[in-house]
Design an enzyme around this catalytic site. Structure first.
Site, mmCIF file in Angstrom:
data_model
loop_
_atom_site.group_PDB
_atom_site.id
_atom_site.type_symbol
_atom_site.label_atom_id
_atom_site.label_comp_id
_atom_site.label_asym_id
_atom_site.label_seq_id
_atom_site.Cartn_x
_atom_site.Cartn_y
_atom_site.Cartn_z
ATOM 1 N N HIS A 54 3.553 2.896 1.911
ATOM 2 C CA HIS A 54 2.369 3.536 2.475
ATOM 3 C C HIS A 54 2.059 2.901 3.826
ATOM 4 C CE1 HIS A 54 0.611 0.057 0.415
ATOM 5 N NE2 HIS A 54 -0.561 0.267 0.988
ATOM 6 N N HIS A 56 -0.455 1.186 5.259
ATOM 7 C CA HIS A 56 -1.278 0.001 5.567
ATOM 8 C C HIS A 56 -0.455 -1.048 6.325
ATOM 9 C CE1 HIS A 56 -4.399 0.998 2.213
ATOM 10 N NE2 HIS A 56 -4.663 1.602 3.355
ATOM 11 N N ASP A 58 -0.331 -4.231 6.342
ATOM 12 C CA ASP A 58 0.317 -5.340 5.634
ATOM 13 C C ASP A 58 1.612 -4.889 4.946
ATOM 14 O OD1 ASP A 58 -1.491 -3.942 3.805
ATOM 15 O OD2 ASP A 58 -1.081 -5.522 2.336
ATOM 16 N N ASP A 137 1.251 -0.706 -3.526
ATOM 17 C CA ASP A 137 -0.092 -1.032 -4.014
ATOM 18 C C ASP A 137 -0.582 -0.005 -5.031
ATOM 19 O OD1 ASP A 137 -0.018 -3.125 -2.226
ATOM 20 O OD2 ASP A 137 -1.550 -2.340 -0.872
ATOM 21 N N HIS A 175 1.796 -7.340 -4.044
ATOM 22 C CA HIS A 175 0.842 -8.452 -3.898
ATOM 23 C C HIS A 175 0.877 -9.362 -5.114
ATOM 24 C CE1 HIS A 175 -1.465 -7.066 -0.319
ATOM 25 N NE2 HIS A 175 -1.116 -5.862 -0.747
HETATM 26 FE FE FE Z 1 -1.309 -4.060 0.499
HETATM 27 ZN ZN ZN Z 2 -2.320 -1.009 0.755
#
Ligand code: FE
Ligand code: ZN
Length: 257
Positions: A54, A56, A58, A137, A175
């Site tokens: 995705h 984002h 990070d 995520d 994560h």
């Molecule tokens: Fe993330």
């Molecule tokens: Zn994310």
């Protein structure tokens, strides 16, 4: 293909897929280019593909710097993310395949965390092998992603797809949130013996700064409340009437945890 886990930022993981025979590598969600370039340099590998889950930063913030060094690399991302992922060259949809050497990953469209999120699933190559799921995520070890652009119903549909995969699937989430996730889970599902045992193991692992990723999907199905929205223990803890309502209340509680 071998899979290597790199750390980035506070709690992100970046995954390198490596074919030692061809010296080719692909990378999943390179939020930061530095650890990836170091790894490639150290192993004499060249980057042929970036797999983004995705948009984002990070997860895709390292794309441009990697492309400066490896301009021919293919950059995969979801079709709905076109224009949001730096350097994206291929727009993927549910059911598409991503080929890396002898391996082929299947694409799942899993909106919820974002409206465009996708996951990559590499099925086992032999009957005794495990599959590998790169879920960004969407699904976390012991939890799931926050709903930034999607609805609870969308996330339920997305997690339903992932829950259908075999128990013998490694879950490479992006994560290290496992300990906090399980501390929340035990407040919802305190009598779940598998969860109690898992929480204890993860507490020990994190005390020694050991990674808890990859997780395995069989264990997630037993212990992750966000894969158990339709189980009676979770439903009664949430005092809800429907699976979607259970999930929405669970996600809301976790946001405030
Ligand atoms: Fe993330
Ligand atoms: Zn994310």
């Amino acid at each position: 293909m071998n899979i290597h886990r790199l750390r980035a930022f506070q709690d992100n993981y970046i995954f390198v897929l490596h074919n030692p025979a061809t010296h080719q590598a692909a990378v999943v969600d390179p939020g930061d280019a530095t650890p990836v370039l170091d790894w490639l340099d150290h192993h004499g590998a060249s980057l042929v593909a970036i797999l983004n889950t995705h948009h984002h930063s990070d997860h895709g913030g390292g794309n441009q710097r990697l492309l400066q060094q490896f301009p021919a690399a293919t950059v995969y991302g979801g079709a709905e993310d076109w224009g949001r992922i730096p350097g994206q060259t291929v727009a993927l949809q549910e059911g598409d395949r991503v080929v890396f050497g002898d391996d082929a990953g299947e694409v799942f469209f899993v909106p919820g965390h974002t409206r465009a999120h996708i996951a990559y699933y590499f099925p086992p190559q032999t009957s005794t092998d495990w599959g590998d799921l790169f879920c960004g995520d969407t699904l976390f070890a012991g939890g799931c992603g926050r709903l930034f652009e999607g609805t609870p119903a969308q996330m339920v549909a997305s997690l339903t797809k992932l829950r259908r995969l075999p128990d013998t699937t490694r879950v490479w989430c992006a994560h290290e949130y496992t300990l906090n996730n399980l501390r929340f889970a035990i407040t919802i599902d305190p009598d779940n013996a598998a969860l109690q045992e898992r929480l204890h193991r993860v507490e020990v692992a994190r005390r020694h700064d050991q990674a808890t990723v990859p997780s395995d999907l069989g264990l997630e199905k037993q212990t992750n409340p966000f894969l158990r929205w339709d189980h009676s223990a979770i439903q009664s803890a949430m005092q809800s009437q429907t699976p979607d309502q259970t999930f929405a209340r669970l996600r809301g509680k976790k946001d405030r945890f």
